[in-house]
Design a protein around this motif. Structure first.
Motif, mmCIF file in Angstrom:
data_model
loop_
_atom_site.group_PDB
_atom_site.id
_atom_site.type_symbol
_atom_site.label_atom_id
_atom_site.label_comp_id
_atom_site.label_asym_id
_atom_site.label_seq_id
_atom_site.Cartn_x
_atom_site.Cartn_y
_atom_site.Cartn_z
ATOM 1 N N VAL A 115 0.847 -1.195 0.000
ATOM 2 C CA VAL A 115 0.000 0.000 0.000
ATOM 3 C C VAL A 115 0.883 1.246 0.000
ATOM 4 N N VAL A 116 0.563 2.184 -0.886
ATOM 5 C CA VAL A 116 1.266 3.457 -0.909
ATOM 6 C C VAL A 116 0.330 4.530 -0.348
ATOM 7 N N ALA A 117 0.883 5.412 0.477
ATOM 8 C CA ALA A 117 0.132 6.561 0.978
ATOM 9 C C ALA A 117 0.494 7.755 0.104
ATOM 10 N N ILE A 118 -0.535 8.464 -0.360
ATOM 11 C CA ILE A 118 -0.314 9.626 -1.217
ATOM 12 C C ILE A 118 -0.965 10.840 -0.561
ATOM 13 N N GLY A 119 -0.167 11.875 -0.348
ATOM 14 C CA GLY A 119 -0.680 13.086 0.266
ATOM 15 C C GLY A 119 0.276 14.242 0.086
ATOM 16 N N ASP A 120 -0.162 15.416 0.521
ATOM 17 C CA ASP A 120 0.645 16.619 0.330
ATOM 18 C C ASP A 120 1.496 16.980 1.541
ATOM 19 N N SER A 121 1.266 16.346 2.672
ATOM 20 C CA SER A 121 1.894 16.789 3.908
ATOM 21 C C SER A 121 2.947 15.812 4.438
ATOM 22 N N ARG A 122 4.144 16.324 4.644
ATOM 23 C CA ARG A 122 5.220 15.502 5.214
ATOM 24 C C ARG A 122 4.926 15.126 6.663
ATOM 25 N N HIS A 123 4.344 16.059 7.411
ATOM 26 C CA HIS A 123 4.170 15.831 8.850
ATOM 27 C C HIS A 123 2.899 15.068 9.202
ATOM 28 N N THR A 124 2.037 14.768 8.247
ATOM 29 C CA THR A 124 0.854 13.934 8.528
ATOM 30 C C THR A 124 0.846 12.711 7.629
ATOM 31 N N ASP A 125 0.739 12.897 6.321
ATOM 32 C CA ASP A 125 0.607 11.778 5.379
ATOM 33 C C ASP A 125 1.877 10.939 5.273
ATOM 34 N N ILE A 126 2.985 11.583 5.033
ATOM 35 C CA ILE A 126 4.246 10.870 4.805
ATOM 36 C C ILE A 126 4.769 10.265 6.114
#
Length: 175
Positions: A115-126
């Motif tokens: 599963v890959v997580a895709i998002g804009d935020s380093r401090h939440t999504d990544i």
């Protein structure tokens, strides 16, 4: 892109639709945990990430499973997008804490490396993806009003959406 490299180093893309579905499949990815705000649609509902809905439709046809994790404050808005996209969502997800990520993995019945997580935020999504062992892709954040902590810092903490890239205006009344 080898799965080993993909797992340990977050990748970046300007927008969701620029991520190669075939490359995800070659890397052993079978599921996607998605952020909503400023990844698919700007949190003020002004912009829609160009090509995002077509990309999601194609990825679903290719057999990918999806789950949305949103920290957004307006639950009715997340419900709207959950229905529109046909993807189950958790709100509030309380990212980066791993609870919602684990729930998404269990729902999709996949292992973190699938599963890959895709998002804009380093401090939440990544960070949340890293905590549960999922690979991640950071997309540029769609234009949105400054958040309180960005006002305090005097800058955005995410990668800004390039000014020379296409943006799609979104009008919920058209749908």
């Amino acid at each position: 892109m080898s799965n080993k490299m993909f797992r340990y180093f977050p990748h970046q893309a300007y927008r969701l639709a620029s991520i190669e579905i075939d490359e995800l499949k070659k890397s052993g990815i079978r599921g996607v945990i998605l952020d909503l705000d400023n990844t698919i649609v700007s949190e003020d509902d002004r912009y829609l990430s160009p090509g995002a809905e077509a990309w999601l439709k194609q990825a679903k046809l290719e057999g990918f499973k999806f789950y949305i994790l949103s920290n957004g404050k307006r639950r009715y808005r997340v419900k709207f997008w959950e229905h529109r996209l046909g993807i189950t969502a958790i709100n509030p997800a309380r990212k980066p804490f791993p609870f919602a990520f684990i729930k998404a993995l269990n729902y999709m019945q996949l292992k973190p490396k699938q599963v890959v997580a895709i998002g804009d935020s380093r401090h939440t999504d990544i960070l949340g993806a890293w905590l549960v062992g999922c690979p991640s892709i950071q997309v540029a954040t769609l234009p949105h009003p400054f958040r309180w902590w960005e006002k305090l810092l005097g800058k955005r903490v995410q990668t800004p959406y390039p000014a020379d890239h296409e943006l799609w205006e979104f009008d919920a009344n058209e749908y």
